[in-house]
Write a protein that holds these residues in place. Structure first.
Motif, PDB file in Angstrom:
ATOM      1  N   TYR A  65      -4.703   6.365   8.353  1.00  0.00           N
ATOM      2  CA  TYR A  65      -4.493   7.118   6.958  1.00  0.00           C
ATOM      3  C   TYR A  65      -4.025   5.986   6.062  1.00  0.00           C
ATOM      4  CZ  TYR A  65      -4.045  11.298   9.961  1.00  0.00           C
ATOM      5  OH  TYR A  65      -4.206  12.100  10.953  1.00  0.00           O
ATOM      6  N   PRO A  66      -5.244   5.222   5.429  1.00  0.00           N
ATOM      7  CA  PRO A  66      -5.080   4.274   4.384  1.00  0.00           C
ATOM      8  C   PRO A  66      -5.057   5.346   2.981  1.00  0.00           C
ATOM      9  CG  PRO A  66      -7.343   4.527   4.972  1.00  0.00           C
ATOM     10  CD  PRO A  66      -6.592   5.498   6.068  1.00  0.00           C
ATOM     11  N   GLU A  67      -4.721   4.241   2.008  1.00  0.00           N
ATOM     12  CA  GLU A  67      -4.992   4.807   0.516  1.00  0.00           C
ATOM     13  C   GLU A  67      -6.276   5.286   0.457  1.00  0.00           C
ATOM     14  OE1 GLU A  67      -1.608   2.637  -1.989  1.00  0.00           O
ATOM     15  OE2 GLU A  67      -3.352   1.172  -1.147  1.00  0.00           O
ATOM     16  N   ALA A  92       0.958  -1.207  -0.111  1.00  0.00           N
ATOM     17  CA  ALA A  92      -0.029  -0.014  -0.014  1.00  0.00           C
ATOM     18  C   ALA A  92       0.799   1.145   0.060  1.00  0.00           C
ATOM     19  CB  ALA A  92      -0.793  -0.128   1.177  1.00  0.00           C
ATOM     20  N   GLN A  93       1.580   1.633  -1.111  1.00  0.00           N
ATOM     21  CA  GLN A  93       2.624   2.410  -1.172  1.00  0.00           C
ATOM     22  C   GLN A  93       2.011   3.865  -1.048  1.00  0.00           C
ATOM     23  OE1 GLN A  93       4.589   2.081  -4.833  1.00  0.00           O
ATOM     24  NE2 GLN A  93       2.772   2.654  -6.193  1.00  0.00           N
ATOM     25  N   TYR A  94       0.658   4.179  -1.283  1.00  0.00           N
ATOM     26  CA  TYR A  94       0.160   5.527  -1.231  1.00  0.00           C
ATOM     27  C   TYR A  94      -0.435   5.705   0.214  1.00  0.00           C
ATOM     28  CZ  TYR A  94       1.233   5.161  -6.046  1.00  0.00           C
ATOM     29  OH  TYR A  94       2.047   4.999  -7.342  1.00  0.00           O
ATOM     30  N   ALA A  95      -0.443   4.873   1.265  1.00  0.00           N
ATOM     31  CA  ALA A  95      -1.079   4.766   2.408  1.00  0.00           C
ATOM     32  C   ALA A  95      -0.129   6.213   3.225  1.00  0.00           C
ATOM     33  CB  ALA A  95      -1.016   3.627   3.227  1.00  0.00           C
ATOM     34  N   GLY A  96      -0.754   6.799   4.114  1.00  0.00           N
ATOM     35  CA  GLY A  96      -0.337   7.778   4.960  1.00  0.00           C
ATOM     36  C   GLY A  96       0.647   7.643   6.071  1.00  0.00           C
ATOM     37  N   GLN A  97       0.732   6.284   6.300  1.00  0.00           N
ATOM     38  CA  GLN A  97       1.533   5.955   7.457  1.00  0.00           C
ATOM     39  C   GLN A  97       2.690   4.844   6.908  1.00  0.00           C
ATOM     40  OE1 GLN A  97      -2.470   4.939   9.439  1.00  0.00           O
ATOM     41  NE2 GLN A  97      -1.598   5.426  11.261  1.00  0.00           N
ATOM     42  N   ALA A  98       3.682   4.765   7.418  1.00  0.00           N
ATOM     43  CA  ALA A  98       4.676   3.774   7.305  1.00  0.00           C
ATOM     44  C   ALA A  98       4.117   2.245   7.513  1.00  0.00           C
ATOM     45  CB  ALA A  98       5.894   4.098   7.900  1.00  0.00           C
TER      46      ALA A  98
END
Length: 144
Positions: free
Chosen positions: A121-123, A23-29
């Motif tokens: 903060y998911p995509e 999930a490379q565009y999620a807002g959390q590492a």
């Protein structure tokens, strides 16, 4: 375009572009490190909704039955904030990394704010139905 056609197109696109990848565009590492688990978010539909079922089946077919979580939502502004808070807590606990919005503009407006309130903060994937892709309405969504 009918709901079934749009659901089929979105489900197929998800499988080709997102399923099986991080999930490379999620807002959390922590979410970016996970293989995508989607949430199909519908508004104004009952449990036998014909518009969303094809996308859920398509995504489950390419990514596995545990790769998509159903998220029905009632388009009722008097309960929208409460629904969003409850739903986002459920999705966060289920390990969702990616939100797939098939809804009116109300659901993501409240949903993305509820996500932020829970430090979630998911995509965010907008299917483009119900004016979701209309810029003036998209400006009302959480901007992070």
């Amino acid at each position: 375009m009918g709901g079934d056609v749009q659901a089929e197109l979105a489900g197929t696109w998800y499988c080709r572009r997102l399923a099986g990848h991080k999930a490379q565009y999620a807002g959390q590492a922590t979410l970016r490190a996970k293989t995508r688990k989607g949430r199909r978010h519908l508004s104004g539909y009952g449990p036998d909704d014909p518009a969303g079922s094809p996308s859920e089946q398509i995504i489950a077919g390419c990514a596995g039955s545990g790769a998509v979580v159903d998220g029905k939502y009632s388009s009722d502004t008097s309960t929208a904030a409460e629904q969003a808070t409850t739903d986002q807590a459920k999705f966060k606990a289920a390990g969702v990394t990616t939100a797939l919005w098939f809804s009116d503009p109300i659901a993501p407006a409240y949903g993305t704010k509820a996500e932020a309130a829970q430090n979630f903060y998911p995509e965010e994937v907008i299917a483009g139905s119900g004016l979701l892709d209309y810029d003036a309405l998209a400006q009302k969504l959480r901007q992070q």
